[in-house]
Design a protein around this motif. Structure first.
Motif, PDB file in Angstrom:
ATOM      1  N   MET A   1       0.849  -1.190   0.000  1.00 55.92           N
ATOM      2  CA  MET A   1       0.000   0.000   0.000  1.00 55.92           C
ATOM      3  C   MET A   1       0.876   1.227   0.000  1.00 55.92           C
ATOM      4  O   MET A   1       1.981   1.219   0.529  1.00 55.92           O
ATOM      5  N   ASN A   2       0.363   2.317  -0.582  1.00 54.88           N
ATOM      6  CA  ASN A   2       1.212   3.477  -0.821  1.00 54.88           C
ATOM      7  C   ASN A   2       1.746   4.108   0.455  1.00 54.88           C
ATOM      8  O   ASN A   2       1.145   4.033   1.520  1.00 54.88           O
ATOM      9  N   THR A   3       2.906   4.749   0.345  1.00 49.34           N
ATOM     10  CA  THR A   3       3.566   5.380   1.489  1.00 49.34           C
ATOM     11  C   THR A   3       3.343   6.876   1.519  1.00 49.34           C
ATOM     12  O   THR A   3       3.495   7.508   2.549  1.00 49.34           O
ATOM     13  N   ILE A   4       2.999   7.468   0.367  1.00 45.43           N
ATOM     14  CA  ILE A   4       2.735   8.892   0.263  1.00 45.43           C
ATOM     15  C   ILE A   4       1.266   9.069  -0.095  1.00 45.43           C
ATOM     16  O   ILE A   4       0.726   8.343  -0.921  1.00 45.43           O
ATOM     17  N   THR A   5       0.600  10.036   0.533  1.00 41.85           N
ATOM     18  CA  THR A   5      -0.806  10.253   0.250  1.00 41.85           C
ATOM     19  C   THR A   5      -0.962  10.839  -1.145  1.00 41.85           C
ATOM     20  O   THR A   5      -0.517  11.949  -1.417  1.00 41.85           O
ATOM     21  N   LEU A   6      -1.590  10.088  -2.041  1.00 41.95           N
ATOM     22  CA  LEU A   6      -1.854  10.599  -3.372  1.00 41.95           C
ATOM     23  C   LEU A   6      -3.034  11.562  -3.321  1.00 41.95           C
ATOM     24  O   LEU A   6      -3.749  11.647  -2.338  1.00 41.95           O
ATOM     25  N   GLY A   7      -3.211  12.300  -4.417  1.00 46.17           N
ATOM     26  CA  GLY A   7      -4.298  13.261  -4.448  1.00 46.17           C
ATOM     27  C   GLY A   7      -3.953  14.542  -3.721  1.00 46.17           C
ATOM     28  O   GLY A   7      -4.832  15.229  -3.196  1.00 46.17           O
ATOM     29  N   GLN A   8      -2.681  14.900  -3.684  1.00 41.41           N
ATOM     30  CA  GLN A   8      -2.250  16.118  -3.006  1.00 41.41           C
ATOM     31  C   GLN A   8      -1.163  16.790  -3.829  1.00 41.41           C
ATOM     32  O   GLN A   8      -0.546  16.184  -4.686  1.00 41.41           O
ATOM     33  N   ALA A   9      -0.958  18.084  -3.541  1.00 38.51           N
ATOM     34  CA  ALA A   9       0.158  18.784  -4.171  1.00 38.51           C
ATOM     35  C   ALA A   9       1.454  18.365  -3.485  1.00 38.51           C
ATOM     36  O   ALA A   9       1.469  18.020  -2.299  1.00 38.51           O
ATOM     37  N   PHE A  10       2.561  18.392  -4.243  1.00 40.44           N
ATOM     38  CA  PHE A  10       3.863  18.032  -3.708  1.00 40.44           C
ATOM     39  C   PHE A  10       4.741  19.269  -3.571  1.00 40.44           C
ATOM     40  O   PHE A  10       4.387  20.362  -4.023  1.00 40.44           O
ATOM     41  N   GLU A  11       5.888  19.091  -2.957  1.00 36.29           N
ATOM     42  CA  GLU A  11       6.797  20.214  -2.742  1.00 36.29           C
ATOM     43  C   GLU A  11       7.393  20.703  -4.048  1.00 36.29           C
ATOM     44  O   GLU A  11       7.755  21.878  -4.167  1.00 36.29           O
ATOM     45  N   ASN A  12       7.508  19.822  -5.034  1.00 39.37           N
ATOM     46  CA  ASN A  12       8.078  20.205  -6.322  1.00 39.37           C
ATOM     47  C   ASN A  12       7.587  19.243  -7.395  1.00 39.37           C
ATOM     48  O   ASN A  12       7.010  18.189  -7.101  1.00 39.37           O
ATOM     49  N   ILE A  13       7.841  19.601  -8.653  1.00 38.84           N
ATOM     50  CA  ILE A  13       7.322  18.828  -9.773  1.00 38.84           C
ATOM     51  C   ILE A  13       7.943  17.436  -9.858  1.00 38.84           C
ATOM     52  O   ILE A  13       7.286  16.476 -10.276  1.00 38.84           O
ATOM     53  N   SER A  14       9.194  17.287  -9.436  1.00 42.16           N
ATOM     54  CA  SER A  14       9.848  15.980  -9.530  1.00 42.16           C
ATOM     55  C   SER A  14       9.217  14.966  -8.585  1.00 42.16           C
ATOM     56  O   SER A  14       9.147  13.772  -8.888  1.00 42.16           O
ATOM     57  N   GLN A  15       8.734  15.428  -7.435  1.00 46.37           N
ATOM     58  CA  GLN A  15       8.080  14.499  -6.518  1.00 46.37           C
ATOM     59  C   GLN A  15       6.827  13.902  -7.144  1.00 46.37           C
ATOM     60  O   GLN A  15       6.477  12.752  -6.867  1.00 46.37           O
ATOM     61  N   ARG A  16       6.148  14.660  -7.989  1.00 44.74           N
ATOM     62  CA  ARG A  16       4.964  14.140  -8.679  1.00 44.74           C
ATOM     63  C   ARG A  16       5.339  12.951  -9.560  1.00 44.74           C
ATOM     64  O   ARG A  16       4.560  12.007  -9.722  1.00 44.74           O
ATOM     65  N   VAL A  17       6.534  12.987 -10.144  1.00 42.01           N
ATOM     66  CA  VAL A  17       7.013  11.900 -10.986  1.00 42.01           C
ATOM     67  C   VAL A  17       7.521  10.739 -10.134  1.00 42.01           C
ATOM     68  O   VAL A  17       7.172   9.573 -10.363  1.00 42.01           O
ATOM     69  N   VAL A  18       8.323  11.055  -9.143  1.00 41.04           N
ATOM     70  CA  VAL A  18       8.998  10.012  -8.367  1.00 41.04           C
ATOM     71  C   VAL A  18       8.026   9.235  -7.482  1.00 41.04           C
ATOM     72  O   VAL A  18       8.241   8.050  -7.200  1.00 41.04           O
ATOM     73  N   VAL A  19       6.932   9.867  -7.063  1.00 38.55           N
ATOM     74  CA  VAL A  19       5.975   9.152  -6.216  1.00 38.55           C
ATOM     75  C   VAL A  19       5.412   7.940  -6.948  1.00 38.55           C
ATOM     76  O   VAL A  19       5.044   6.934  -6.323  1.00 38.55           O
ATOM     77  N   SER A  20       5.380   7.999  -8.297  1.00 35.61           N
ATOM     78  CA  SER A  20       4.903   6.850  -9.066  1.00 35.61           C
ATOM     79  C   SER A  20       5.809   5.638  -8.863  1.00 35.61           C
ATOM     80  O   SER A  20       5.345   4.497  -8.839  1.00 35.61           O
ATOM     81  N   TYR A  21       7.104   5.877  -8.732  1.00 35.06           N
ATOM     82  CA  TYR A  21       8.054   4.789  -8.488  1.00 35.06           C
ATOM     83  C   TYR A  21       7.970   4.320  -7.038  1.00 35.06           C
ATOM     84  O   TYR A  21       7.921   3.112  -6.760  1.00 35.06           O
ATOM     85  N   LEU A  22       7.946   5.277  -6.131  1.00 28.37           N
ATOM     86  CA  LEU A  22       7.970   4.942  -4.712  1.00 28.37           C
ATOM     87  C   LEU A  22       6.741   4.137  -4.309  1.00 28.37           C
ATOM     88  O   LEU A  22       6.842   3.129  -3.609  1.00 28.37           O
TER      89      LEU A  22
END
Length: 365
Positions: A1-22
């Motif tokens: 199950m995911n470790t980061i809450t999806l459906g939220q803004a991130f600190e930067n644009i790269s986190q939006r990409v990397v969360v898909s991997y994490l």
């Protein structure tokens, strides 16, 4: 199950990409094929731990890998139009490309490298081909070093090793060799570090993919999956890499020739979970709606599009896709055969809504 809450803004644009991997990282499931090298179980554990450390490191400090720390950008369905969506796509492209290229380097290293004890030996030209003259890619390799994977070039040979995860190389090679020929499916399995990919023909199932979502949304889409498959709807998969995928549920083609329900993950949306109900032509559905629950009729009414007549004329030569008359709460309209598929709000009523649409389509002749 995911470790980061999806459906939220991130600190930067790269986190939006990397969360898909994490958050797509699979739970560790050790797979030991016939003739597996000794020590493979520990090797798989180390490789899985490396991927988790790598993804966590790049999520928490993308700049250390050369990824952008520009402001986050995302699509909100009710607010954004085509131009805004294109702009978000443009902004996520640079960090996504770098992550995909970095993962591609790791996969090629596994395929082309030779395991020597705790090291992976690789032609130095492979490192040169990845880095080229790019300062950003050199920084990416430095970031990998901080995450636990060191690349050292000695003459014509590059040596990959890890003091933190010393047993990882045999598993890296086996997983890369299994995933490389499988295109986007292989990229997904490799990025998820899913060792079931060592079993020939393996493809993640819907429930595996849905674990990226938070527990509440996971329960919702799991209920829909169970309901649809019990009615013999077949899940059909489309992969776009780690950034997105689709699961389309195809029912009886005699009733509807294309999938009715679609569940997808798309990184560029604020809420990466998206659900679509792709109804049959309105003229087939309208006669069946009168006896259906009011909430279904209200939802269908929101999905309809007024017929534009001669201004459109798209369906003039389409025998089965013409306009139809629709009356709701005293308002009569001529509506298009096509209804909007998006489920804009995913909440506790979504499961019941989708189920009602399924029952509606099951009643089609």
């Amino acid at each position: 199950m995911n470790t980061i809450t999806l459906g939220q803004a991130f600190e930067n644009i790269s986190q939006r990409v990397v969360v898909s991997y994490l958050d797509h990282l699979a739970d560790l499931q050790v797979v030991l094929p016939v003739s597996a090298p000794s020590g493979l179980e520990q090797s798989e554990r180390d490789l899985h731990a490396f991927f988790k450390a790598f993804y966590s490191q790049v999520f928490n400090n993308p700049a250390s890998f050369g990824l952008s720390v520009d402001e986050d950008a995302y699509v909100i369905i009710d607010r954004h139009g085509t131009e805004e969506k294109a702009e978000v796509t443009r902004k996520v492209k640079k960090p996504r490309d770098l992550m995909e290229q970095g993962m591609g380097f790791l996969m090629r290293a596994g395929v082309k490298g030779t395991v020597r004890g705790a090291e992976l030996l690789l032609d130095a030209a492979e490192v040169s081909a990845f880095v080229g003259k790019s300062k950003v890619k050199k920084q990416f390799l430095k970031g990998l070093e901080e995450a636990g994977l060191l690349t050292v070039v000695e003459g014509a040979t590059a040596i990959l090793r890890s003091e933190r995860f010393p047993a990882m190389m045999p598993a890296l090679k086996l997983l890369a060799e299994a995933c490389a020929p499988q295109g986007r499916t292989g990229e997904l399995n490799f990025g998820r570090c899913d060792f079931r990919a060592l079993n020939p023909g393996f493809e993640p199932e819907a429930i595996d993919l849905y674990r990226v979502f938070n527990p509440v949304d996971f329960e919702r889409v799991s209920q829909l999956h169970e309901y649809l498959t019990e009615l013999s709807y077949k899940p059909v998969y489309q992969y776009y890499g780690m950034s997105g995928w689709e699961v389309k549920y195809q029912g009886s083609r005699a009733k509807k020739g294309t999938p009715l329900v679609q569940i997808e993950y798309s990184e560029r949306y604020l809420n990466q979970l998206r659900i679509f109900i792709k109804c049959a032509a309105s003229n087939r559905i309208v006669p069946l709606l009168a006896d259906r629950p009011l909430f279904l009729q209200e939802d269908f009414n929101r999905r309809t599009n007024r017929c534009n007549g001669d201004k459109c004329n798209w369906c003039a030569n389409k025998k089965s896709l013409g306009p139809t008359e629709w009356s709701f709460k005293g308002e009569a309209r001529t509506i298009c055969w096509y209804t909007n598929p998006d489920v804009h709000v995913i909440d506790d009523g979504t499961v019941d809504l989708v189920k009602e649409y399924v029952l509606l389509h099951e009643a089609l002749g």
